[in-house]
Write an enzyme that holds these catalytic residues in place. Structure first.
Site, short mmCIF file in Angstrom:
data_model
loop_
_atom_site.label_atom_id
_atom_site.label_comp_id
_atom_site.label_asym_id
_atom_site.label_seq_id
_atom_site.Cartn_x
_atom_site.Cartn_y
_atom_site.Cartn_z
N ARG A 143 -23.92 -22.15 21.09
CA ARG A 143 -22.39 -21.99 21.07
C ARG A 143 -23.50 -20.62 20.01
NH1 ARG A 143 -20.04 -20.48 15.86
NH2 ARG A 143 -17.36 -19.95 16.36
N LYS B 224 -27.20 -18.37 11.56
CA LYS B 224 -27.17 -19.59 10.23
C LYS B 224 -28.19 -19.12 9.31
CE LYS B 224 -23.66 -21.99 11.69
NZ LYS B 224 -23.43 -23.50 12.60
N1 PMM Z 1 -19.82 -22.91 13.45
C1 PMM Z 1 -19.14 -22.00 12.57
C2 PMM Z 1 -17.77 -21.94 13.41
N2 PMM Z 1 -16.79 -22.71 14.34
N3 PMM Z 1 -17.69 -24.82 15.28
C3 PMM Z 1 -18.61 -25.47 16.23
N4 PMM Z 1 -18.14 -26.57 16.68
N5 PMM Z 1 -19.73 -26.00 15.48
C4 PMM Z 1 -20.74 -24.86 14.23
O1 PMM Z 1 -21.47 -25.27 14.57
C5 PMM Z 1 -19.48 -23.95 14.32
C6 PMM Z 1 -18.45 -24.14 14.77
C7 PMM Z 1 -19.26 -21.07 12.17
O2 PMM Z 1 -19.97 -20.14 12.29
P1 PMM Z 1 -19.56 -18.35 13.01
O3 PMM Z 1 -18.36 -18.28 11.32
O4 PMM Z 1 -20.72 -17.56 13.19
O5 PMM Z 1 -18.51 -18.71 13.97
#
Ligand code: PMM
Length: 297
Positions: free
Chosen positions: A264, A223
């Site tokens: 995650r 991020k």
């Molecule tokens: N961030 C993204 C997508 N899904 N889900 C949860 N639970 N928490 C998060 O902070 C989150 C998420 C965005 O990141 P990506 O585009 O790299 O998946």
């Protein structure tokens, strides 16, 4: 705060911080957009993540990067369902990353065992009934509005207090609407309506979530706040997203040490090792033997 003591129905207890690997079936996610848009490639990537130590594989069909527009429902279903179905059929524990009740319900029917809703049930009024009906673990992330608007919503006096308080109110709302408290997981929503300092404050104070008594998911992977921290000292340019995985693994170890239920991440292997190192230290601290390969992948 000790994540391992939480009661969470519907998913196994790994005895350590878990690792959720990310498969974004999107053309435009901020760090891996377009790589896994083809269902065959997405499935192969999900299997690779599982083999590399992911306890859960999180499949999403809609980018939530700042400024992103919504994807039509039919398109989201088309992207997500074949990937969920195939990974689940191959024995992978799948979560579905969606804000839409219809997608969540169809994904659970296709074999998903966790619903990961970045809006925490707020974007779609029907989501809470899907959570209640299916009974699967449900991630309530802190959310203040859709991606197109969220950067303008990062206004806090005391970010930790307000974010934990807003999620607490959402947990109450979900339980009043029929969700089982034992299925709910919380997530500070790093980068979602948060400034860089807000992300650091939330990570520094993961202990503040203990009062909610629910498992905490930490999603720092690649991020912006990490890119800014690691900016090129001569140009001031943020570190590119694909070069933030070592920093992400450091966050995984530290989040595990603070009792996170799971992290995650895009790059599973480094974080899978990081959470095992943390679990070994936890055992050593408790005077328990650290057996090679235990807890193991
Ligand atoms: N961030 C993204 C997508 N899904 N889900 C949860 N639970 N928490 C998060 O902070 C989150 C998420 C965005 O990141 P990506 O585009 O790299 O998946």
């Amino acid at each position: 705060m000790d994540a391992y003591e939480y009661s969470l129905t519907g998913v196994e207890n790994w005895g350590r911080c878990g690792v959720m690997g990310i498969v974004n079936v999107t053309p435009d996610s901020f760090s891996d957009g377009g790589l896994w848009l083809d269902p065959g490639k997405a499935v192969a990537h999900g299997l690779e993540l599982a083999a590399g130590g992911a306890d859960v594989v999180d499949v999403g069909g809609e980018s939530t990067r700042p400024g992103a527009a919504r994807v039509p429902l039919e398109e989201e279903l088309r992207r997500v369902l074949p990937v969920v179905r195939e990974l689940a059929a191959r024995g992978v524990t799948v979560s579905v990353d969606t804000m839409r009740a219809a997608v969540a319900e169809a994904a659970v029917e296709a074999g998903a065992r966790i619903i990961n809703d970045v809006s925490g049930g707020r974007a779609d009024a029907l989501m809470v009934s899907v959570a209640a009906r299916t009974g699967v673990p449900f991630v309530v992330m802190h959310w203040r509005g859709h991606s197109a608007a969220m950067d303008g919503l990062a206004d806090y006096e005391d970010v930790v207090d307000e974010v934990v308080g807003e999620v607490a109110r959402q947990l109450d709302a979900m339980v009043s609407a029929g969700a089982d408290p034992a299925q709910l997981i919380v997530d500070p929503g790093l980068g979602f309506a948060k400034g860089r300092e807000d992300d650091w404050a939330l990570l520094a104070r993961l202990d503040a979530w203990a009062r909610l008594g629910r498992p905490v998911l930490v999603a720092a992977s690649r991020k912006r706040f990490l890119g800014t921290l690691l900016a090129d000292p001569s140009t001031g340019e943020p570190r590119p997203a694909r070069e933030r995985d070592a920093a992400t693994a450091a966050v995984s170890a530290l989040a595990a040490a603070k009792g996170a239920w799971a992290v995650r991440v895009h790059d599973v292997s480094a974080s899978a090792d990081a959470v095992r190192v943390e679990a070994a230290l936890r055992r050593a601290l408790a005077g328990m033997p650290v057996r090679a390969g235990a807890p193991t992948r």
